[in-house]
Design an enzyme around this catalytic site. Sequence first.
Site, PDB file in Angstrom:
ATOM      1  N   ASP A   1      29.567 102.628  33.806  1.00  0.00           N
ATOM      2  CA  ASP A   1      29.150 102.606  32.404  1.00  0.00           C
ATOM      3  C   ASP A   1      29.807 103.773  31.691  1.00  0.00           C
ATOM      4  OD1 ASP A   1      27.946 102.494  29.936  1.00  0.00           O
ATOM      5  OD2 ASP A   1      25.962 103.095  30.635  1.00  0.00           O
TER       6      ASP A   1
ATOM      7  N   CYS B   1      30.227  94.550  43.349  1.00  0.00           N
ATOM      8  CA  CYS B   1      29.332  95.343  42.512  1.00  0.00           C
ATOM      9  C   CYS B   1      27.933  94.741  42.444  1.00  0.00           C
ATOM     10  CB  CYS B   1      29.916  95.448  41.105  1.00  0.00           C
ATOM     11  SG  CYS B   1      28.943  96.446  39.977  1.00  0.00           S
TER      12      CYS B   1
ATOM     13  N   GLY C   1      34.763  90.134  37.175  1.00  0.00           N
ATOM     14  CA  GLY C   1      34.515  88.769  36.749  1.00  0.00           C
ATOM     15  C   GLY C   1      35.659  87.822  36.991  1.00  0.00           C
TER      16      GLY C   1
ATOM     17  N   GLY D   1      30.406 102.228  44.569  1.00  0.00           N
ATOM     18  CA  GLY D   1      28.999 102.537  44.402  1.00  0.00           C
ATOM     19  C   GLY D   1      28.191 102.291  45.656  1.00  0.00           C
TER      20      GLY D   1
ATOM     21  N   ARG E   1      28.164 111.260  42.070  1.00  0.00           N
ATOM     22  CA  ARG E   1      27.885 110.437  40.890  1.00  0.00           C
ATOM     23  C   ARG E   1      26.391 110.328  40.646  1.00  0.00           C
ATOM     24  NH1 ARG E   1      30.454 104.551  40.640  1.00  0.00           N
ATOM     25  NH2 ARG E   1      32.309 105.819  40.393  1.00  0.00           N
TER      26      ARG E   1
ATOM     27  N   GLY F   1      36.815  71.913  40.003  1.00  0.00           N
ATOM     28  CA  GLY F   1      37.569  71.960  41.251  1.00  0.00           C
ATOM     29  C   GLY F   1      37.486  70.662  42.016  1.00  0.00           C
TER      30      GLY F   1
END
Length: 384
Positions: free
Chosen positions: A149, A204, A245, A294, A303, A370
């Site tokens: 972010d 993620c 994505g 992460g 972090r 598909g």
Amino acid sequence: MKILPEISRTLSEYLLIPGLTTEDCTPDRVDLGAPLVRHRLGEEPGVRVATPLVSAIMQAVSSPTLAVALARAGGLSFIHQNQRIEDQAADVRAVKGHDHPASGTDDRASVDGEGRLRVGAGINSRDFKDRVPALVEAGADVLCLDSSDGYSVHQARTLEFARETYGEDVPVGAGNVVDGRAFRYLADAGAAFVKVGIGGGAICTTRAQKGIGRGQASALLDVVEARDAYAQETGVYVPLCCDGGLLNDSHMAMALAMGADFIMLGRYFARLDESPSRKLLIDGQWYKEYWGEGSLRAQNEARYGQRGRMVFEEGVDGYVPYAGGLDDNVERTRAKIASTMISCGSTNLRDFHRDAVLVPVSAESFKQTGAEVQLRLPALTSAE
């Protein structure tokens, strides 16, 4: 509290409508070149890529070996920053030390003014006053803030430091964002480019853990509108990087059609020979290890402000099917994107942004995206 009057949509929920394919629309005339850093309208950017693909700022992806291969293929890698400053700087030097050999053929390699391969590097908003100078001294061509972010004063302060210390000589990308407000904030702060996407990456878990994010298509369309408005108001074009994505090559073409300038990929490159992770044989199939920055494995304690174990993770640790070498895969992806552009009547990304026509797909239409036919060979019989 405010609820946006829209549904969060992914790249899978759109299709491109074919445009007129003219005689000029041939594979050899398609130009996939894209700007990598901000520039004034009508002027050439300081850094361009011939292949609009960059590797993610991840331990399992961006090694010096992959960075060299991707730069030679026309893209660019971002050496990950989840390591000691001196080690990351050494990785950058290793890439810059590979002087690119002259070629008599059409050469799309990403090289600097001295003919050295280009390479990027990730940074963070904590130790930037030490890390940035070391990476600049090592020869990094472009830097990028790495955060799930990026809409924060911490990124603005990092961008301010780079701008005041180096001016326009050291471009620093920022992100990630999912709306126009965040884009404008980082653009005003001097971001060289802005990364779009929160929670859509294959590895993620930000959306599941924190409940923040946005479908990648919705995020792109919003930020592209803000990018274009910013360019008209200020005369400065700030490129957009689609990060996350992207499940297949058609999604890359869709993201470019929606207005992204280049694409950042993690899983795609993690599958390849040049990635730094181990190759393993599992149940007769080859895999490569892959983990998110992460994740607990990434040891990304700073972090989250933890000196011991992390309170929670925003990524997972797993495997991706092995896919071979970088050259063949990137060339195949380039061919697919070029073919899509030709079908839409475009031969460069600027025209593709302007002329692409997209349509949302219904749930029933999506089912037919598909092939689901199972091919069966006829039973063999003896010759008797």
